[in-house]
Scaffold this motif. Sequence first.
Motif, mmCIF file in Angstrom:
data_model
loop_
_atom_site.group_PDB
_atom_site.id
_atom_site.type_symbol
_atom_site.label_atom_id
_atom_site.label_comp_id
_atom_site.label_asym_id
_atom_site.label_seq_id
_atom_site.Cartn_x
_atom_site.Cartn_y
_atom_site.Cartn_z
ATOM 1 N N LYS A 133 -3.988 -4.717 -4.137
ATOM 2 C CA LYS A 133 -3.879 -4.666 -2.682
ATOM 3 C C LYS A 133 -5.220 -5.056 -2.073
ATOM 4 N N THR A 134 -5.157 -5.785 -0.963
ATOM 5 C CA THR A 134 -6.388 -6.174 -0.288
ATOM 6 C C THR A 134 -6.157 -6.246 1.217
ATOM 7 N N ALA A 135 -7.201 -5.987 1.980
ATOM 8 C CA ALA A 135 -7.144 -6.127 3.435
ATOM 9 C C ALA A 135 -7.881 -7.375 3.892
ATOM 10 N N ASP A 136 -8.795 -7.880 3.049
ATOM 11 C CA ASP A 136 -9.656 -8.984 3.464
ATOM 12 C C ASP A 136 -9.810 -10.087 2.424
ATOM 13 N N PHE A 137 -9.119 -9.981 1.293
ATOM 14 C CA PHE A 137 -9.212 -10.949 0.191
ATOM 15 C C PHE A 137 -10.625 -11.016 -0.389
ATOM 16 N N LYS A 138 -11.356 -9.933 -0.197
ATOM 17 C CA LYS A 138 -12.697 -9.835 -0.784
ATOM 18 C C LYS A 138 -12.815 -8.591 -1.666
ATOM 19 N N THR A 139 -12.171 -7.515 -1.211
ATOM 20 C CA THR A 139 -12.132 -6.280 -1.976
ATOM 21 C C THR A 139 -10.695 -6.018 -2.399
ATOM 22 N N PHE A 140 -10.500 -5.740 -3.686
ATOM 23 C CA PHE A 140 -9.159 -5.581 -4.233
ATOM 24 C C PHE A 140 -9.051 -4.240 -4.958
ATOM 25 N N THR A 141 -7.931 -3.561 -4.754
ATOM 26 C CA THR A 141 -7.697 -2.291 -5.437
ATOM 27 C C THR A 141 -6.409 -2.380 -6.254
ATOM 28 N N ASP A 142 -6.409 -1.720 -7.380
ATOM 29 C CA ASP A 142 -5.246 -1.704 -8.271
ATOM 30 C C ASP A 142 -4.069 -1.022 -7.575
ATOM 31 N N ALA A 143 -2.905 -1.683 -7.592
ATOM 32 C CA ALA A 143 -1.711 -1.118 -6.949
ATOM 33 C C ALA A 143 -0.587 -0.887 -7.943
ATOM 34 N N ASN A 144 -0.892 -0.905 -9.218
ATOM 35 C CA ASN A 144 0.146 -0.791 -10.241
ATOM 36 C C ASN A 144 0.952 0.495 -10.134
ATOM 37 N N SER A 145 0.311 1.583 -9.740
ATOM 38 C CA SER A 145 1.015 2.860 -9.646
ATOM 39 C C SER A 145 1.960 2.910 -8.448
ATOM 40 N N GLU A 146 1.872 1.935 -7.549
ATOM 41 C CA GLU A 146 2.678 1.947 -6.327
ATOM 42 C C GLU A 146 3.895 1.036 -6.400
ATOM 43 N N ILE A 147 3.980 0.215 -7.453
ATOM 44 C CA ILE A 147 5.048 -0.790 -7.508
ATOM 45 C C ILE A 147 6.045 -0.484 -8.616
ATOM 46 N N ALA A 148 7.228 -1.067 -8.491
ATOM 47 C CA ALA A 148 8.254 -0.974 -9.522
ATOM 48 C C ALA A 148 8.926 -2.333 -9.648
ATOM 49 N N ILE A 149 8.806 -2.948 -10.834
ATOM 50 C CA ILE A 149 9.337 -4.284 -11.091
ATOM 51 C C ILE A 149 10.298 -4.219 -12.277
ATOM 52 N N PRO A 150 11.517 -4.749 -12.144
ATOM 53 C CA PRO A 150 12.460 -4.731 -13.264
ATOM 54 C C PRO A 150 11.925 -5.496 -14.474
ATOM 55 N N GLU A 151 12.284 -5.051 -15.645
ATOM 56 C CA GLU A 151 11.867 -5.696 -16.881
ATOM 57 C C GLU A 151 12.447 -7.104 -16.971
ATOM 58 N N GLY A 152 11.663 -8.027 -17.491
ATOM 59 C CA GLY A 152 12.122 -9.397 -17.673
ATOM 60 C C GLY A 152 11.777 -10.333 -16.544
ATOM 61 N N HIS A 153 11.344 -9.782 -15.415
ATOM 62 C CA HIS A 153 10.997 -10.615 -14.252
ATOM 63 C C HIS A 153 9.807 -11.515 -14.562
ATOM 64 N N LYS A 154 9.940 -12.794 -14.222
ATOM 65 C CA LYS A 154 8.838 -13.754 -14.343
ATOM 66 C C LYS A 154 8.542 -14.318 -12.964
ATOM 67 N N HIS A 155 7.342 -14.846 -12.821
ATOM 68 C CA HIS A 155 6.784 -15.067 -11.488
ATOM 69 C C HIS A 155 7.505 -16.120 -10.647
ATOM 70 N N GLY A 156 7.567 -15.791 -9.349
ATOM 71 C CA GLY A 156 8.123 -16.664 -8.337
ATOM 72 C C GLY A 156 7.380 -16.430 -7.036
ATOM 73 N N THR A 157 8.083 -16.452 -5.911
ATOM 74 C CA THR A 157 7.465 -16.195 -4.611
ATOM 75 C C THR A 157 8.272 -15.154 -3.848
ATOM 76 N N ILE A 158 7.615 -14.520 -2.886
ATOM 77 C CA ILE A 158 8.240 -13.475 -2.085
ATOM 78 C C ILE A 158 8.546 -14.012 -0.686
ATOM 79 N N ILE A 159 9.772 -13.770 -0.221
ATOM 80 C CA ILE A 159 10.229 -14.301 1.064
ATOM 81 C C ILE A 159 10.695 -13.155 1.948
ATOM 82 N N PRO A 160 10.074 -12.944 3.102
ATOM 83 C CA PRO A 160 10.592 -11.942 4.045
ATOM 84 C C PRO A 160 11.926 -12.418 4.629
ATOM 85 N N ILE A 161 12.884 -11.522 4.711
ATOM 86 C CA ILE A 161 14.179 -11.825 5.308
ATOM 87 C C ILE A 161 14.586 -10.656 6.192
ATOM 88 N N LYS A 162 15.669 -10.809 6.934
ATOM 89 C CA LYS A 162 16.193 -9.710 7.728
ATOM 90 C C LYS A 162 17.062 -8.809 6.848
#
Length: 308
Positions: A263-292
Amino acid sequence: MRLAIYILIATAFLFSTCNQKAYLFTSFHEPADEGLRMLYSEDAYHWKDFNCVFLKPEVGEQKVMRDPSMVQGPDGTFHLVWTSSWKGDKGFGYASSKDLIHWSKQEFLPVMQHEETTVNVWAPELFYDDVDQQYIIIWASTIPFRFPKGAEEENNNHRMYYTTTKDFKAFSPTKLFIDPNFSVIDAVIVKRAIKDYALVLKDNTRPERNLKVAFADNPFGPFKDVSAPYTKKFTEGPAVVKVKDGWLIYFDSYQDKSYGAVKTADFKTFTDANSEIAIPEGHKHGTIIPIKKSFLKRLKKSLKTEEK
């Protein structure tokens, strides 16, 4: 009169609730021959899998679908690009959809056909430039003996290239997007504010193979001030999403087969966010799209997905 006011307030509340943000995360599973998969979330932290394939790959030499990148245009159309082969292709796959159920005919976009010695075209990434109202597509390619290299082989010495389009029918001539004086892949353009852009990228040199960030005042760069790495080695495939208190940068930690985030607020300082996220097994990288949220509800109904 009072009743009418209550009705207006209730209607406004329901409208705003129905149109709050949700998120899609494009994905694929190895060995990447099944096609487009997607995750969904209502908070950008906790993700669930639709558990289905949205689009099977039909173009390219190997006919795989890796690194799917998607963006929703101003007219609501979703545009998708993807890596169609590990090596040999001089372009990438493209398709579009209004509802993510029905898709246009897949096309192969030969963006590097003019460079005969091109080894590969990897991880095309879409960005909508709202200033010039056009789409920018960037990707990594290797042209042997074109640029200085480090310890990597000539066929693994990447630079980023780009083209632009307004309609996915006519495309500008391919040009060099960034040469940071090292092998670079998996770059993502992020608009932070007016005339304020970040480029999240993977330094693919040995021994780096980690994520860094550069900055510019427009989406074409020149991107400068490349940062020190903010992830460990063997990380790639960044996906960036705006959240309430800053930005989340997801990444594929491919050596230990896990998914992480900072996580970052300024793209200069970064903090580990692993404990805050949940990702299904097997997922490989793509992009995130905001939707309604209303769109997500319709999509789930169409797919009759059972939440996992």
